[in-house]
Design a protein around this motif. Sequence first.
Motif, mmCIF file in Angstrom:
data_model
loop_
_atom_site.group_PDB
_atom_site.id
_atom_site.type_symbol
_atom_site.label_atom_id
_atom_site.label_comp_id
_atom_site.label_asym_id
_atom_site.label_seq_id
_atom_site.Cartn_x
_atom_site.Cartn_y
_atom_site.Cartn_z
ATOM 1 N N SER A 82 -7.361 -18.376 6.907
ATOM 2 C CA SER A 82 -7.547 -18.098 5.490
ATOM 3 C C SER A 82 -6.207 -17.834 4.813
ATOM 4 N N CYS A 83 -5.348 -17.066 5.474
ATOM 5 C CA CYS A 83 -4.019 -16.792 4.911
ATOM 6 C C CYS A 83 -3.184 -18.065 4.822
ATOM 7 N N ALA A 84 -3.295 -18.932 5.834
ATOM 8 C CA ALA A 84 -2.552 -20.193 5.805
ATOM 9 C C ALA A 84 -3.033 -21.079 4.664
ATOM 10 N N HIS A 85 -4.318 -21.057 4.402
ATOM 11 C CA HIS A 85 -4.859 -21.823 3.277
ATOM 12 C C HIS A 85 -4.263 -21.324 1.964
ATOM 13 N N VAL A 86 -4.193 -20.016 1.804
ATOM 14 C CA VAL A 86 -3.569 -19.436 0.613
ATOM 15 C C VAL A 86 -2.120 -19.893 0.506
ATOM 16 N N ALA A 87 -1.397 -19.868 1.642
ATOM 17 C CA ALA A 87 0.013 -20.272 1.641
ATOM 18 C C ALA A 87 0.189 -21.672 1.074
ATOM 19 N N ARG A 88 -0.665 -22.587 1.488
ATOM 20 C CA ARG A 88 -0.566 -23.965 0.999
ATOM 21 C C ARG A 88 -0.908 -24.055 -0.481
ATOM 22 N N GLU A 89 -1.906 -23.290 -0.908
ATOM 23 C CA GLU A 89 -2.332 -23.336 -2.303
ATOM 24 C C GLU A 89 -1.246 -22.830 -3.259
ATOM 25 N N GLY A 115 0.437 -18.139 7.779
ATOM 26 C CA GLY A 115 -0.377 -16.937 7.643
ATOM 27 C C GLY A 115 0.447 -15.669 7.767
ATOM 28 N N ASP A 116 1.378 -15.664 8.727
ATOM 29 C CA ASP A 116 2.234 -14.490 8.917
ATOM 30 C C ASP A 116 3.079 -14.214 7.670
ATOM 31 N N ILE A 117 3.619 -15.262 7.060
ATOM 32 C CA ILE A 117 4.513 -15.040 5.922
ATOM 33 C C ILE A 117 3.731 -14.649 4.673
ATOM 34 N N VAL A 118 2.509 -15.108 4.531
ATOM 35 C CA VAL A 118 1.669 -14.582 3.449
ATOM 36 C C VAL A 118 1.557 -13.065 3.591
ATOM 37 N N GLU A 119 1.307 -12.606 4.807
ATOM 38 C CA GLU A 119 1.181 -11.163 5.033
ATOM 39 C C GLU A 119 2.510 -10.448 4.837
ATOM 40 N N SER A 120 3.610 -11.066 5.256
ATOM 41 C CA SER A 120 4.908 -10.412 5.071
ATOM 42 C C SER A 120 5.255 -10.279 3.595
ATOM 43 N N LEU A 121 4.875 -11.268 2.792
ATOM 44 C CA LEU A 121 5.115 -11.180 1.347
ATOM 45 C C LEU A 121 4.278 -10.072 0.710
ATOM 46 N N ILE A 122 3.060 -9.907 1.184
ATOM 47 C CA ILE A 122 2.222 -8.808 0.695
ATOM 48 C C ILE A 122 2.871 -7.473 1.052
ATOM 49 N N GLY A 123 3.421 -7.387 2.267
ATOM 50 C CA GLY A 123 4.123 -6.170 2.675
ATOM 51 C C GLY A 123 5.337 -5.904 1.811
ATOM 52 N N ALA A 124 6.103 -6.954 1.518
ATOM 53 C CA ALA A 124 7.286 -6.787 0.670
ATOM 54 C C ALA A 124 6.894 -6.345 -0.731
ATOM 55 N N CYS A 125 5.816 -6.916 -1.243
ATOM 56 C CA CYS A 125 5.347 -6.553 -2.590
ATOM 57 C C CYS A 125 4.934 -5.088 -2.639
ATOM 58 N N GLN A 126 4.213 -4.638 -1.613
ATOM 59 C CA GLN A 126 3.826 -3.223 -1.545
ATOM 60 C C GLN A 126 5.049 -2.321 -1.493
ATOM 61 N N ARG A 127 6.030 -2.686 -0.670
ATOM 62 C CA ARG A 127 7.225 -1.864 -0.519
ATOM 63 C C ARG A 127 8.015 -1.769 -1.819
ATOM 64 N N GLU A 128 8.116 -2.876 -2.534
ATOM 65 C CA GLU A 128 8.932 -2.860 -3.747
ATOM 66 C C GLU A 128 8.174 -2.398 -4.989
ATOM 67 N N TRP A 141 -4.449 -14.418 -5.227
ATOM 68 C CA TRP A 141 -4.313 -15.386 -4.144
ATOM 69 C C TRP A 141 -5.652 -15.710 -3.490
ATOM 70 N N PHE A 142 -6.496 -14.710 -3.323
ATOM 71 C CA PHE A 142 -7.750 -14.899 -2.590
ATOM 72 C C PHE A 142 -8.964 -15.006 -3.519
ATOM 73 N N ALA A 143 -8.719 -15.229 -4.804
ATOM 74 C CA ALA A 143 -9.805 -15.210 -5.787
ATOM 75 C C ALA A 143 -10.895 -16.225 -5.471
ATOM 76 N N ASP A 144 -10.509 -17.441 -5.136
ATOM 77 C CA ASP A 144 -11.521 -18.467 -4.870
ATOM 78 C C ASP A 144 -12.401 -18.077 -3.692
ATOM 79 N N ALA A 145 -11.801 -17.596 -2.630
ATOM 80 C CA ALA A 145 -12.575 -17.189 -1.466
ATOM 81 C C ALA A 145 -13.394 -15.933 -1.764
#
Length: 223
Positions: A82-89, A115-128, A141-145
């Motif tokens: 699911s995260c990889a699908h978001v990455a492509r979108e 998928g991993d980098i989608v999660e890492s970007l979410i982590g970076a966004c939370q941190r900043e 990002w996950f609105a459609d799903a």
Amino acid sequence: MPLPQETLAWLTEQAGVAPRNHSIWKEALTHGSMGEDIDYQRLEFFGDRVLGLAIAEWLYEQNQEAEGKLSQRLNALVSRQSCAHVAREIGLPAHIRLGKQARADGGLESDNILGDIVESLIGACQREHGFEVARDMVRRWFADALEGRAGRSKHPKSALQEWAAGNRRKPPEYELIGRDGPDHAARFTVRVSVHKVGEATGEGDSKQEAETAAARAFLAQYG
């Protein structure tokens, strides 16, 4: 080396806020194959938890289903596929910092890396920017799903992952069963199976393409 301006503009679009600490975003986009002293893994670990909380909160707010149903839905939505699908979108592959060999090996098509980098970007966004900004980015990002919108097809692997969860089955298992041809023109064959349901095979010019074809074939036969 600083992040390119087009990547900074893309990050601003994704988060809705311009990056201030460029180093944390660079870390989030950097794969270990770059051979640098940073990579996305620590942020991916953190972002995985932020994603789970953001999705769990949304499901709690929007659904009156029992805990078991909510857990199934959560597991499908935060899956690697699911995260990889978001990455492509969202066009993530164009901004990943990936080593030359990993790129040649098809890393930009890898569900694991995407998928991993989608999660890492979410982590970076939370941190900043804090949880509210990260949560809003997750919901976009996950609105459609999340909302079941029509009009946009899911990536076959994401669709199969959700199908399995929705039917109370174990996650799909992919197995490389064939590789033919020279390195510069290899052809891969992958078998996907879902326990107590069945299996299907697919072929492609990379392992990832073959997995996608196998998932598509499985859904056509059993979905």
